[in-house]
Enzyme design. Structure first.
Site, PDB file in Angstrom:
ATOM      1  N   ILE A  76       0.821  -1.212   0.000  1.00 43.01           N
ATOM      2  CA  ILE A  76       0.000   0.000   0.000  1.00 43.01           C
ATOM      3  C   ILE A  76       0.850   1.255   0.000  1.00 43.01           C
ATOM      4  O   ILE A  76       0.402   2.343  -0.376  1.00 43.01           O
ATOM      5  CB  ILE A  76      -0.948  -0.016   1.220  1.00 43.01           C
ATOM      6  N   LYS A  77       2.115   1.128   0.397  1.00 38.87           N
ATOM      7  CA  LYS A  77       2.997   2.280   0.499  1.00 38.87           C
ATOM      8  C   LYS A  77       3.301   2.914  -0.860  1.00 38.87           C
ATOM      9  O   LYS A  77       3.779   4.051  -0.924  1.00 38.87           O
ATOM     10  CB  LYS A  77       4.301   1.885   1.196  1.00 38.87           C
ATOM     11  N   ASP A  78       3.059   2.178  -1.942  1.00 45.10           N
ATOM     12  CA  ASP A  78       3.247   2.773  -3.269  1.00 45.10           C
ATOM     13  C   ASP A  78       2.407   4.039  -3.420  1.00 45.10           C
ATOM     14  O   ASP A  78       2.822   5.012  -4.067  1.00 45.10           O
ATOM     15  CB  ASP A  78       2.828   1.786  -4.366  1.00 45.10           C
TER      16      ASP A  78
END
Length: 453
Positions: free
Chosen positions: A43-45
């Site tokens: 999700i950090k993208d």
């Protein structure tokens, strides 16, 4: 043609997947927002790209610049992807508790990785926070993205994660469950959803050893709450600026063990090969399931992919060493072998060559040595190898001349957690007597195999 201009255009729009087996007794519908479908597998993208875009707009990140960040791995991957496409360099600081796979992945996409100690205060000059700040001051044309206090972090989830969940559930979501680390995901997503429906409950999942739960309840930064933990990707020893505690309704803490065990269950029972925090997220929900109603629609955010934890959560030996696997006894392991229960032994008067032949015939590495008075000692494949290598003629010597210490003898009902403290590099097995007075042996590999069932 339906094409993407670059890898960054594939970020977001991740699937919402219904859980069926683990949550069969949970009231309501439980859905997983599986964000390992992002190109960087986490999700950090989302927030990494947003931080870069905002920095470019504000003139903080210029062509040919260097992105500097302290990261547990996933944010670094997102930043590295953005850097590859946009032409930046990356230097990341991380902690020595992070998996080697995460560090190797960052290096694979061109980043420089600096490993810092975990068990130091945030303001200690050796911490990965402090080292990142120092590098940002020293390196010309650099940008410290600072995911903890950079509000572009939570803005990314306000703009993407929240709207996606709202649309995918047709606005029927009643509960958002999310592990709490930098605060960006839980806060940004919650801000959007609460604007749509203030009645939506937001439950943040924390780990024991983090101070976030105590801070949420009391407003106090109590460092006595802080102690080492092995869970990765969430929990903090300070409160990042990305938090808006007013949009969070409850904090729930989960143990390292429970989170790891649940991650493995997700892979085996739901086919979702997720990271540590996903297991902890679902475990937190399971601890709170009695608060739910049959009409509820619950969304759990699963942050990243299990490939980054194959040497930890998905490694039986790592789990065994920490007592994280479900407890089984010596008796259970022996019973599970069925017809392979015969104990192979040798007397001290036999030759080393005889012992080697027994090991080959039965494909074993450890043999107890008995004489007329009972257990005398042991021999092992590794011990014999060293001796034979240095003196090939020793094959004709007696077993007594190469005797190693006897294996420990334990109660037949000793749990695996206890066995794991007795089986180590120097001692490869343990023995036990059953109720009929017969000896049995359990090795490291027996324990690992039993735990994998």
């Amino acid at each position: 043609m339906d094409i993407k201009n670059n890898i960054l255009e594939t970020i977001g729009n991740t699937p919402l997947i219904k859980l069926n087996k683990i949550t069969k007794d949970v009231p309501g519908m439980v859905l997983a927002k599986v964000d390992y479908f992002n190109p960087g597998n986490s999700i950090k993208d989302r927030m990494a790209l947003k931080m870069v875009e905002v920095a470019e707009q504000e003139g903080k990140l210029k062509p040919g610049g260097t992105i500097i960040e302290c990261t547990s791995g996933n944010t670094g991957m997102g930043l590295a992807l953005a850097a590859v496409v946009k032409g930046y360099k990356c230097i990341f600081t991380t902690t020595d508790k992070q998996s080697k796979e995460k560090m190797d992945i960052l290096k694979a996409v061109g980043a420089e990785v600096i490993v810092c100690p975990t068990n130091v205060e945030p303001d200690d000059p050796r911490s990965y926070y402090s080292v990142a700040r120092k590098l940002a001051k020293e390196i010309p044309n650099s940008f410290h993205s600072n995911q903890y206090d950079n509000l572009a972090n939570r803005l990314a989830h306000y703009e993407t994660t929240g709207p996606e969940i709202w649309k995918q559930t047709d606005g029927k979501i009643t509960h958002l469950i999310c592990t709490a680390g930098t605060g960006g995901t839980v806060t940004g997503t919650a801000q959007f959803l609460k604007e749509k429906n203030p009645a939506i409950q937001v439950w943040a999942i924390d780990v024991f050893g983090s101070l976030l739960t105590k801070y949420f309840k009391t407003g106090e930064m109590d460092m006595n709450e802080v102690h080492p933990y092995v869970s990765e990707g969430f929990g903090e020893d300070f409160v990042p600026d990305n938090y808006d505690m007013s949009v969070i309704d409850h904090f729930e803490q989960v143990t390292d063990k429970d989170g790891a065990v649940m991650a493995r269950r997700l892979a085996r029972e739901e086919g979702l090969f997720c990271g540590y925090s996903a297991g902890s997220c679902l475990q937190g929900l399971m601890q709170l399931k009695n608060r739910l109603k049959p009409t509820d629609v619950v969304v759990c955010i699963f942050h990243d992919h299990g490939s980054r934890y194959v040497a930890k959560v998905y490694n039986d030996q790592w789990m065994l060493e920490r007592g994280f696997l479900d407890v089984k006894s010596f008796r259970d392991i022996v019973s599970g072998r069925g017809s392979q229960n015969k104990l192979i032994t040798i007397t001290p008067q036999r030759t080393v060559a005889d012992a080697v032949e027994l090991m080959k015939k039965y494909d074993i590495e450890h043999i107890p040595v008995f004489n007329g008075n009972g257990l005398l000692g042991s021999i092992s494949e590794s011990g014999l190898f060293q001796k034979v290598f240095s003196n090939p003629d020793i094959k004709n010597a007696t077993v007594e001349s190469v005797l190693e210490p006897a294996f420990p003898v334990v109660d037949f009902h000793t749990p695996v957690e206890k066995l794991s403290t007795l089986i180590n590099r120097e001692n490869g097995a343990v023995l036990s007597l059953d109720d009929a007075g017969n000896y049995h042996i359990v090795t490291k590999y027996d324990v690992i195999q039993a735990m994998g069932k």
